[in-house]
Design an enzyme around this catalytic site. Sequence first.
Site, PDB file in Angstrom:
ATOM      1  N   PRO A  43       0.818  -1.220   0.000  1.00  0.00           N
ATOM      2  CA  PRO A  43       0.000   0.000   0.000  1.00  0.00           C
ATOM      3  C   PRO A  43       0.849   1.267   0.000  1.00  0.00           C
ATOM      4  CG  PRO A  43      -0.826  -1.582   1.609  1.00  0.00           C
ATOM      5  CD  PRO A  43       0.500  -2.100   1.136  1.00  0.00           C
ATOM      6  N   PRO A 226      54.603  -9.735  20.103  1.00  0.00           N
ATOM      7  CA  PRO A 226      55.221 -10.133  21.368  1.00  0.00           C
ATOM      8  C   PRO A 226      54.667 -11.395  22.001  1.00  0.00           C
ATOM      9  CG  PRO A 226      53.699  -8.319  21.721  1.00  0.00           C
ATOM     10  CD  PRO A 226      53.736  -8.555  20.245  1.00  0.00           C
ATOM     11  N   ASP A 249      61.356 -18.600  15.348  1.00  0.00           N
ATOM     12  CA  ASP A 249      62.276 -18.326  16.445  1.00  0.00           C
ATOM     13  C   ASP A 249      61.715 -18.783  17.779  1.00  0.00           C
ATOM     14  OD1 ASP A 249      64.128 -17.145  14.809  1.00  0.00           O
ATOM     15  OD2 ASP A 249      63.424 -15.096  15.152  1.00  0.00           O
ATOM     16  N   LYS A 271      67.212 -19.034  18.863  1.00  0.00           N
ATOM     17  CA  LYS A 271      68.478 -18.835  19.555  1.00  0.00           C
ATOM     18  C   LYS A 271      68.219 -18.666  21.041  1.00  0.00           C
ATOM     19  CE  LYS A 271      70.290 -16.448  15.495  1.00  0.00           C
ATOM     20  NZ  LYS A 271      69.076 -16.705  14.702  1.00  0.00           N
ATOM     21  N   GLY A 302      59.528 -13.305  16.430  1.00  0.00           N
ATOM     22  CA  GLY A 302      58.853 -12.612  17.509  1.00  0.00           C
ATOM     23  C   GLY A 302      59.023 -11.112  17.347  1.00  0.00           C
ATOM     24  N   GLY A 303      58.020 -10.349  17.771  1.00  0.00           N
ATOM     25  CA  GLY A 303      58.113  -8.895  17.678  1.00  0.00           C
ATOM     26  C   GLY A 303      58.084  -8.409  16.249  1.00  0.00           C
ATOM     27  N   ILE A 307      63.394  -4.738  14.154  1.00  0.00           N
ATOM     28  CA  ILE A 307      63.841  -4.184  15.435  1.00  0.00           C
ATOM     29  C   ILE A 307      64.521  -5.304  16.210  1.00  0.00           C
ATOM     30  CG2 ILE A 307      63.146  -3.060  17.588  1.00  0.00           C
ATOM     31  CD1 ILE A 307      60.872  -1.759  16.126  1.00  0.00           C
ATOM     32  N   MET A 384      66.123  -8.076  25.621  1.00  0.00           N
ATOM     33  CA  MET A 384      67.019  -9.157  26.079  1.00  0.00           C
ATOM     34  C   MET A 384      67.878  -8.666  27.238  1.00  0.00           C
ATOM     35  SD  MET A 384      68.073 -10.400  22.218  1.00  0.00           S
ATOM     36  CE  MET A 384      68.265  -8.689  21.673  1.00  0.00           C
ATOM     37  N   GLY A 413      55.758 -10.870  28.234  1.00  0.00           N
ATOM     38  CA  GLY A 413      54.737  -9.847  28.061  1.00  0.00           C
ATOM     39  C   GLY A 413      53.682 -10.189  27.027  1.00  0.00           C
TER      40      GLY A 413
END
Length: 461
Positions: A43, A226, A249, A271, A302-303, A307, A384, A413
Site C-alpha cells: 500500500p 610479542p 624463532d 636462539k 617474535g616482535g 627491530i 634481552m 609480556g
Amino acid sequence: MRYLPLAFDIQDRLCLIVGGGSVATRKARLLVRGGARLRVISPATTDELEQLVADSNGQVFQGNYHSGHLDGVDLVVAATGDREINRIVSADARARHLPVNVVDAPDLCTYTFPAILERGPLSIGISSGGSAPVLARLIRAQLEALLSPGIASLAALAGRMRDRVKAVLPEERRKDFWQWVFTGPVASKVDAGKNAEAEAQLLTALETWQGSPAPSGEVYLVGGGPGDPDLLTFRALRLMQQADVVLYDRLVSPEVLDLVRRDARRIYVGKKKEFHSVPQDNINQLLVDLAQQGKKVLRLKGGDPFIFGRGGEEIDKLADAGIPFQVVPGITAASGCASYAGIPLTHRDHAQSVRFVTGHLKKGTLELPWAEFVSPGQTLVFYMGLTGIDTICAKLKEHGMPEGTPAALVEKGTTREQRVVVGNLSTLPKLAKSEGVEAPALAIIGTVVSLHEKLRWYSSR
C-alpha cells in the site's frame, strides 16, 4: 545442514517483494545489485524502494497482495511485518514451487539471505539458516578483515586470463598454476596496486610453466608480535596460512605458531643464551634454498623483524639471490609489553622520547653510550636485558642516573604468563633473582614506570 548454500543467478530475473518498508528496501538493494528486475506490492513504499524499482526497470503496485502477483516471477520475498500476510505469500509461492523468503520467519522460508561479503566477482555467503543472523554478520566482518584489499582485482585478473591459461596448460597443471598466482608474487603486486605488472608477471610465468618447472618461490618475513595472537596483523595471518615452510624463532609464542597452516613444514631456528641452534648465515642460505625449490617460505619472528630481529640481513641475502620477498611488520616487544604492563613509553609529564637498546651481552660486556642514556624526559627499553640487568643498572648509576629511578622487568609480556616486577635501579637486580624472573623479559627504565600501579589493566592467568 538444513539449507544448502547455492549461488542463484538473478540477472534479468523478475523478483517479487511483498512489502514497502525499510526491511523490504534492504532486500531490494541486494536483489538490484544482482541484476534482478523488481515487482513490489505494498500500500505504501519508501522513496528509495521506488527508485530501486525504477533502476531495475520493474513495477510498483500500490495495494494489497493477491496470488496473481506471482505470475511470471522467479523469486519471492515477503517483508510486510504482518505474519498472516507473510504466511499467505509463503503458502502461495510454495504451491507454485517458487523459492520464497519470509523475513524473520525461517519456518516459512524455502531459502534465506546469507550475510554477504562481496569483492568484485567474488562473493561469500555466511548463513545461519535464519537462526542467528547477527552472528552471521559478525563472522562476515571477521572474514572481511582477513581478505586482502586487492582480492577483487585478483579475481578479475583470473577471470580475464582463465581461457588463456586453459588453452596453454593441461588440467593437471592448471590447479598448481592458479595456486601459485593467488598466493605468490602476482598476488603481492595486485595488493600493491601494480595491476599491469601483475598481469605481465602472470603471462611470463605462464610461458615458464608450459615447458619447465614452476617459477621460484617467495619468502614472507613476518613479525609475529610479542606473544598474544590477537596482536597479529591481518596480512601476517593471511601469509601464515599460505606458507609451505615456516622457519620460526624461540620468541614466537605457541599460540601464534598454532595459526600457521597445519600442513606446513616447521623448522626451528631459534636462539638461546650461549646456544644458537642454526647460525644466522645458515638461516639466510636456507631461506634462499627453500625459495629456489618453489616453496612459499614464512620466516616468522617474535616482535618486529626490523627491530633487533636481523630481518635486514636475511632479506639482503634474498635480494642478492633475486628471490621475491615481502616484509610484514609486527608489534615490537617494547610497545606490546609496555602496553600490557600499563606503562606508557611516553607521557607529557614524564618522557618526551623513548630509546630502544639491545641488552644482549657480547663477550660479557655491554659497550653502549651510557652517558647519552642519562637524560631527563627519556624512557629506556632494553631488549634481552635480563641477563645483563646488573650491569645495566650499575652503568646507569655510574653515569649519574638517580638510584631511585623507577625500573621494571616485564616477563613473557602480552601472554597469559606475563609478570611485571617493579623496582628501581638499586633494587631491580635483586628482585629479578628473588622473584625468579625468566626470559624472555624486557627492561623498562624511567619515571613512566611509576604509572604502572595506576594504569595496569591486563590480568594474566
